[in-house]
Write a protein that holds these residues in place. Structure first.
Motif, PDB file in Angstrom:
ATOM      1  N   THR A  23       0.690  -1.227  -0.042  1.00 35.02           N
ATOM      2  CA  THR A  23       0.083   0.153   0.094  1.00 35.02           C
ATOM      3  C   THR A  23       0.801   1.262   0.061  1.00 35.02           C
ATOM      4  O   THR A  23       0.563   2.253  -0.876  1.00 35.02           O
ATOM      5  N   THR A  27       0.886   3.679  -3.223  1.00 38.19           N
ATOM      6  CA  THR A  27       0.807   5.075  -3.000  1.00 38.19           C
ATOM      7  C   THR A  27       1.519   6.145  -3.231  1.00 38.19           C
ATOM      8  O   THR A  27       1.240   7.188  -3.851  1.00 38.19           O
ATOM      9  N   GLN A  37      -4.308   6.356  -9.253  1.00 35.96           N
ATOM     10  CA  GLN A  37      -4.768   6.241  -7.873  1.00 35.96           C
ATOM     11  C   GLN A  37      -4.804   4.800  -7.634  1.00 35.96           C
ATOM     12  O   GLN A  37      -5.451   4.224  -8.068  1.00 35.96           O
ATOM     13  N   TYR A  39      -6.125   1.414  -5.552  1.00 36.24           N
ATOM     14  CA  TYR A  39      -6.845   0.604  -4.761  1.00 36.24           C
ATOM     15  C   TYR A  39      -6.584  -0.715  -4.723  1.00 36.24           C
ATOM     16  O   TYR A  39      -6.078  -1.235  -5.635  1.00 36.24           O
ATOM     17  N   GLU A  40      -7.257  -1.237  -3.745  1.00 33.90           N
ATOM     18  CA  GLU A  40      -7.159  -2.729  -3.605  1.00 33.90           C
ATOM     19  C   GLU A  40      -8.413  -3.454  -4.354  1.00 33.90           C
ATOM     20  O   GLU A  40      -9.493  -3.642  -3.663  1.00 33.90           O
ATOM     21  N   TRP A  41      -8.541  -3.255  -5.718  1.00 37.47           N
ATOM     22  CA  TRP A  41      -9.681  -3.557  -6.437  1.00 37.47           C
ATOM     23  C   TRP A  41     -10.542  -4.708  -6.206  1.00 37.47           C
ATOM     24  O   TRP A  41     -11.813  -4.750  -6.470  1.00 37.47           O
ATOM     25  N   HIS A  46     -13.529  -3.500   0.279  1.00 37.49           N
ATOM     26  CA  HIS A  46     -12.663  -2.587  -0.402  1.00 37.49           C
ATOM     27  C   HIS A  46     -13.261  -1.839  -1.495  1.00 37.49           C
ATOM     28  O   HIS A  46     -12.638  -1.560  -2.511  1.00 37.49           O
ATOM     29  N   ASP A  48     -14.490   0.111  -4.034  1.00 35.99           N
ATOM     30  CA  ASP A  48     -14.399   1.420  -4.276  1.00 35.99           C
ATOM     31  C   ASP A  48     -15.741   2.316  -4.422  1.00 35.99           C
ATOM     32  O   ASP A  48     -16.387   1.895  -5.331  1.00 35.99           O
ATOM     33  N   LYS A  49     -15.743   3.217  -3.673  1.00 36.87           N
ATOM     34  CA  LYS A  49     -17.105   4.097  -3.951  1.00 36.87           C
ATOM     35  C   LYS A  49     -17.136   4.688  -5.226  1.00 36.87           C
ATOM     36  O   LYS A  49     -18.274   5.000  -5.723  1.00 36.87           O
ATOM     37  N   LYS A  50     -16.102   5.191  -5.735  1.00 34.53           N
ATOM     38  CA  LYS A  50     -16.118   5.912  -6.963  1.00 34.53           C
ATOM     39  C   LYS A  50     -16.464   4.680  -8.247  1.00 34.53           C
ATOM     40  O   LYS A  50     -17.177   5.258  -9.167  1.00 34.53           O
ATOM     41  N   ARG A  52     -18.387   2.030  -7.585  1.00 37.52           N
ATOM     42  CA  ARG A  52     -19.751   1.780  -7.245  1.00 37.52           C
ATOM     43  C   ARG A  52     -20.657   2.778  -7.845  1.00 37.52           C
ATOM     44  O   ARG A  52     -21.614   2.645  -8.272  1.00 37.52           O
TER      45      ARG A  52
END
Length: 244
Positions: A23, A27, A37, A39-41, A46, A48-50, A52
């Motif tokens: 991480t 990062t 960016q 993420y732990e896809w 985890h 990700d809100k984006k 979703r």
């Protein structure tokens, strides 16, 4: 100083087991504008809100091959205008989800990939770190602890075996697919994040890239060291009792 080259790949894969600094390294690369960016896809919990937001009908990880393809398209399309590669943090047990849906090589979903293999020199200390993180739910320094950890030999011992199996799975994947990853050692990054990142950028062919280090802090404390020595001592005692 010459201008750095853009990476000629679609995806940087941080192939790791838990508690190896993936991480922090991922990062750092995204902060340094080497990748998008991170993420732990494919980590449970985890999602990700984006992503979703783009796929509102998804409330969990993909369950079919078609859902998986749609999810990955959303990943690859998100912030695609930046021209930077996707950053994929992946533990081998998370790769099992993709295998169940028919994926054998990550390139089938993510195009041309460069692999960074995050590893730790002391698997016992790694297991202790994971044992503590599971109990506290403090996976990075920015998070608050929800509980105080307690020592448990059996739990740490199971994690040692699990981490070892996960490492072997990654190494088998690399061998089977002719992949030569960059070996990113946790201890080297913890000692000097900037120098360790520079080694990776040199390997990527980006020696002129400016480095922006992450604000994440190393989490190990005296408690880790105490659990570590207790575990090693108990291992020795149990072996002595088993010897004829």
């Amino acid at each position: 100083m010459t201008a750095p080259h853009r990476l000629a790949c679609d995806t940087i894969v941080f192939a790791s087991t838990q508690r190896t600094g993936s991480t922090a390294l991922a990062t750092t690369l995204s902060a340094s504008k080497v990748t998008r960016q991170s993420y732990e896809w494919f980590g449970q919990g985890h999602f990700d809100k984006k992503i979703r937001h783009f796929l509102p009908e998804f409330h969990d990880l993909p369950a079919t091959a078609e859902e998986l393809k749609r999810y990955v398209r959303a990943i690859r399309d998100f912030d695609a205008g930046s021209g930077l590669p996707v950053s994929l943090m992946l533990h081998n047990y998370q790769f099992d989800l993709l295998r169940e849906l028919g994926v054998r090589r990550l390139e089938e979903l993510f195009g041309d990939c460069l692999y960074v293999y995050n590893l730790r020199g002391d698997i016992y200390y790694q297991a202790v770190s994971l044992h503590i993180a599971i109990q506290t739910q403090q996976w990075v320094s920015a998070q608050e602890r929800i509980a105080e950890p307690s020592y448990d030999f059996e739990s740490i011992d199971r994690l040692v075996n699990w981490i070892s199996q996960d490492c072997e799975s990654w190494l088998a994947y690399f061998r089977q697919n002719g992949i030569v990853p960059f070996h990113a050692a946790y201890e080297r990054f913890a000692r000097d994040p900037r120098a360790a990142t520079q080694l990776l950028l040199d390997w990527m062919g980006m020696p002129g890239q400016a480095i922006e280090t992450t604000s994440l802090q190393r989490q190990a404390s005296d408690l880790n060291t105490d659990f570590y020595h207790r575990y090693l001592a108990e291992c020795g005692t149990r072996r002595a009792l088993q010897d004829p």
